[in-house]
Write a protein that holds these residues in place. Structure first.
Motif, PDB file in Angstrom:
ATOM      1  N   LEU A 138      -2.867   4.055 -13.391  1.00 13.07           N
ATOM      2  CA  LEU A 138      -1.458   4.050 -13.429  1.00 13.07           C
ATOM      3  C   LEU A 138      -0.632   4.831 -14.600  1.00 13.07           C
ATOM      4  O   LEU A 138      -1.187   4.875 -15.862  1.00 13.07           O
ATOM      5  CB  LEU A 138      -1.271   2.623 -13.317  1.00 13.07           C
ATOM      6  CG  LEU A 138       0.479   2.295 -13.500  1.00 13.07           C
ATOM      7  CD1 LEU A 138       1.403   2.999 -12.173  1.00 13.07           C
ATOM      8  CD2 LEU A 138       0.910   0.922 -13.694  1.00 13.07           C
ATOM      9  N   ALA A 191      -7.204   2.062 -12.921  1.00 12.70           N
ATOM     10  CA  ALA A 191      -6.381   2.351 -11.740  1.00 12.70           C
ATOM     11  C   ALA A 191      -5.461   3.427 -11.725  1.00 12.70           C
ATOM     12  O   ALA A 191      -5.045   4.068 -10.881  1.00 12.70           O
ATOM     13  CB  ALA A 191      -5.248   0.945 -11.832  1.00 12.70           C
ATOM     14  N   HIS A 229      -8.847  -1.443  -9.291  1.00  8.22           N
ATOM     15  CA  HIS A 229      -7.833  -0.442  -8.722  1.00  8.22           C
ATOM     16  C   HIS A 229      -6.614  -0.945  -8.157  1.00  8.22           C
ATOM     17  O   HIS A 229      -5.968  -0.358  -7.115  1.00  8.22           O
ATOM     18  CB  HIS A 229      -8.662   0.390  -7.563  1.00  8.22           C
ATOM     19  CG  HIS A 229     -10.085   1.157  -8.005  1.00  8.22           C
ATOM     20  ND1 HIS A 229      -9.997   2.089  -8.720  1.00  8.22           N
ATOM     21  CD2 HIS A 229     -11.173   0.720  -7.732  1.00  8.22           C
ATOM     22  CE1 HIS A 229     -11.063   2.650  -9.109  1.00  8.22           C
ATOM     23  NE2 HIS A 229     -11.984   1.763  -8.600  1.00  8.22           N
ATOM     24  N   THR A 230      -6.295  -2.004  -8.795  1.00 10.19           N
ATOM     25  CA  THR A 230      -4.914  -2.768  -8.303  1.00 10.19           C
ATOM     26  C   THR A 230      -4.110  -2.705  -9.402  1.00 10.19           C
ATOM     27  O   THR A 230      -4.306  -3.149 -10.354  1.00 10.19           O
ATOM     28  CB  THR A 230      -5.286  -4.160  -7.700  1.00 10.19           C
ATOM     29  OG1 THR A 230      -6.233  -4.347  -6.801  1.00 10.19           O
ATOM     30  CG2 THR A 230      -4.131  -4.861  -7.398  1.00 10.19           C
ATOM     31  N   HIS A 263      -2.051   3.724  -2.865  1.00  8.98           N
ATOM     32  CA  HIS A 263      -2.079   2.751  -4.103  1.00  8.98           C
ATOM     33  C   HIS A 263      -1.998   1.349  -3.579  1.00  8.98           C
ATOM     34  O   HIS A 263      -1.493   0.988  -2.580  1.00  8.98           O
ATOM     35  CB  HIS A 263      -0.788   3.041  -5.008  1.00  8.98           C
ATOM     36  CG  HIS A 263      -0.705   4.096  -5.644  1.00  8.98           C
ATOM     37  ND1 HIS A 263      -1.562   4.798  -6.838  1.00  8.98           N
ATOM     38  CD2 HIS A 263      -0.057   5.602  -5.222  1.00  8.98           C
ATOM     39  CE1 HIS A 263      -1.294   6.119  -7.071  1.00  8.98           C
ATOM     40  NE2 HIS A 263      -0.266   6.520  -5.861  1.00  8.98           N
ATOM     41  N   ARG A 264      -2.799   0.318  -4.254  1.00  6.00           N
ATOM     42  CA  ARG A 264      -2.635  -0.842  -4.055  1.00  6.00           C
ATOM     43  C   ARG A 264      -1.797  -1.901  -5.209  1.00  6.00           C
ATOM     44  O   ARG A 264      -2.147  -1.686  -6.327  1.00  6.00           O
ATOM     45  CB  ARG A 264      -4.205  -1.683  -3.856  1.00  6.00           C
ATOM     46  CG  ARG A 264      -3.995  -3.002  -3.404  1.00  6.00           C
ATOM     47  CD  ARG A 264      -5.449  -3.887  -3.689  1.00  6.00           C
ATOM     48  NE  ARG A 264      -5.482  -4.991  -3.038  1.00  6.00           N
ATOM     49  CZ  ARG A 264      -6.243  -5.995  -3.625  1.00  6.00           C
ATOM     50  NH1 ARG A 264      -7.066  -5.789  -4.292  1.00  6.00           N
ATOM     51  NH2 ARG A 264      -6.427  -7.200  -2.868  1.00  6.00           N
ATOM     52  N   HIS A 308      -2.081  10.322  -1.968  1.00  5.57           N
ATOM     53  CA  HIS A 308      -2.859   8.958  -2.834  1.00  5.57           C
ATOM     54  C   HIS A 308      -2.170   7.592  -2.061  1.00  5.57           C
ATOM     55  O   HIS A 308      -0.994   7.486  -2.102  1.00  5.57           O
ATOM     56  CB  HIS A 308      -2.935   9.059  -4.121  1.00  5.57           C
ATOM     57  CG  HIS A 308      -3.497  10.366  -4.463  1.00  5.57           C
ATOM     58  ND1 HIS A 308      -4.865  10.533  -4.673  1.00  5.57           N
ATOM     59  CD2 HIS A 308      -2.738  11.397  -5.242  1.00  5.57           C
ATOM     60  CE1 HIS A 308      -4.880  11.801  -5.236  1.00  5.57           C
ATOM     61  NE2 HIS A 308      -3.772  12.420  -5.532  1.00  5.57           N
ATOM     62  N   ARG A 350       0.807  -0.990  -0.045  1.00  2.00           N
ATOM     63  CA  ARG A 350      -0.023  -0.088   0.080  1.00  2.00           C
ATOM     64  C   ARG A 350       0.828   1.274   0.066  1.00  2.00           C
ATOM     65  O   ARG A 350       0.945   1.934   0.736  1.00  2.00           O
ATOM     66  CB  ARG A 350      -0.979   0.031   1.514  1.00  2.00           C
ATOM     67  CG  ARG A 350      -1.964  -1.060   1.251  1.00  2.00           C
ATOM     68  CD  ARG A 350      -2.953  -0.741   0.563  1.00  2.00           C
ATOM     69  NE  ARG A 350      -4.002  -1.902   0.367  1.00  2.00           N
ATOM     70  CZ  ARG A 350      -5.298  -1.736   0.015  1.00  2.00           C
ATOM     71  NH1 ARG A 350      -5.673  -0.542  -0.672  1.00  2.00           N
ATOM     72  NH2 ARG A 350      -6.179  -2.683   0.002  1.00  2.00           N
ATOM     73  N   LEU A 403       6.797   4.452  -7.310  1.00  2.00           N
ATOM     74  CA  LEU A 403       5.895   3.595  -6.610  1.00  2.00           C
ATOM     75  C   LEU A 403       6.624   2.419  -6.080  1.00  2.00           C
ATOM     76  O   LEU A 403       6.736   1.852  -5.089  1.00  2.00           O
ATOM     77  CB  LEU A 403       4.670   3.196  -7.288  1.00  2.00           C
ATOM     78  CG  LEU A 403       3.610   3.983  -7.576  1.00  2.00           C
ATOM     79  CD1 LEU A 403       2.331   3.548  -8.429  1.00  2.00           C
ATOM     80  CD2 LEU A 403       3.132   4.249  -6.024  1.00  2.00           C
TER      81      LEU A 403
END
Length: 221
Positions: free
Chosen positions: A94, A92, A62-63, A17-18, A15, A9, A102
């Motif tokens: 990205l 997501a 959203h992964t 992210h997963r 923000h 995470r 990230l």
């Protein structure tokens, strides 16, 4: 399919992210930089888990699915730089240019187990095939030694079906008993074409058993 993953995470500003990775490396799977023609080569385990990971990405909007491939056993066939693979649903959000930051912030992660629904994935892949003039395609790019595939649910499910097909039929090819790779299928019509009518992109999906080859036998033998 049951997938054992690691979940992260990371945050960029406000923000969260997963990001998930395979729980153990795909040791005998590799990807040559697809610019414009690449080769993804894997054994049964690697191709099967890629099918599951693409299926998971298709239904996890959203992964971000990060599949490190550069640290595996180097293939003895093919040419071109080895790259990692990142797969994500378009929702997501990205941006490949943000991925290095990230990746640096992933940390240790936590164990995660998920199950994919092969019947559902097959339905969505079939839906993509049945609408040739109104279907999404995979956006693709290479950045920071990583190949990115980003698209909607149905085209990601179609890619998952390709990997499942390669895992199932690759071991049946005659040449593989001697350690040779065998081309089984490819991602081509699933990829967005390059602009200005230049050469169409393609990622060949090949099966290759891992050594010692004397321990490998084709199904039914």
């Amino acid at each position: 399919m049951k997938l054992r993953l690691r979940e992260f995470r990371p945050r960029t500003g406000p923000h969260e992210h997963r990001v998930v990775q395979p729980g153990r490396p795909l040791r005998h799977t590799s990807l040559r930089d697809p610019a414009p023609f690449g080769t993804l080569m894997g054994d049964h385990d690697g191709l099967s888990r890629l099918a599951g990971l693409f299926s998971f990405a298709a239904h996890s909007r959203h992964t971000i699915v990060h599949i490190p491939l550069r640290d595996g056993v180097p293939p003895d066939e093919g040419c071109g730089d080895l790259v990692d693979l990142v797969v994500a649903h378009q929702e997501a959000g990205l941006r490949p240019s943000k991925w290095p930051g990230l990746r640096r912030s992933l940390g240790r992660g936590t164990p995660l187990t998920v199950r994919t629904d092969e019947a559902r994935t097959e339905r969505h892949a079939r839906a993509w095939e049945e609408r040739p003039y109104a279907r999404g395609r995979l956006r693709h790019s290479t950045h920071a030694r990583t190949y990115f595939l980003i698209g909607d649910r149905d085209v990601l499910a179609t890619a998952a079906a390709h990997f499942a097909h390669a895992a199932g039929w690759g071991p049946r090819e005659k040449r593989v008993v001697k350690g040779h790779s065998a081309y089984v299928t490819s991602l081509s019509s699933e990829l967005l074409p390059y602009p200005h009518g230049s050469r169409c992109p393609e990622v060949a999906i090949c099966f290759k058993p891992y050594p010692p080859y004397a321990h490998f036998s084709r199904p039914g033998r």
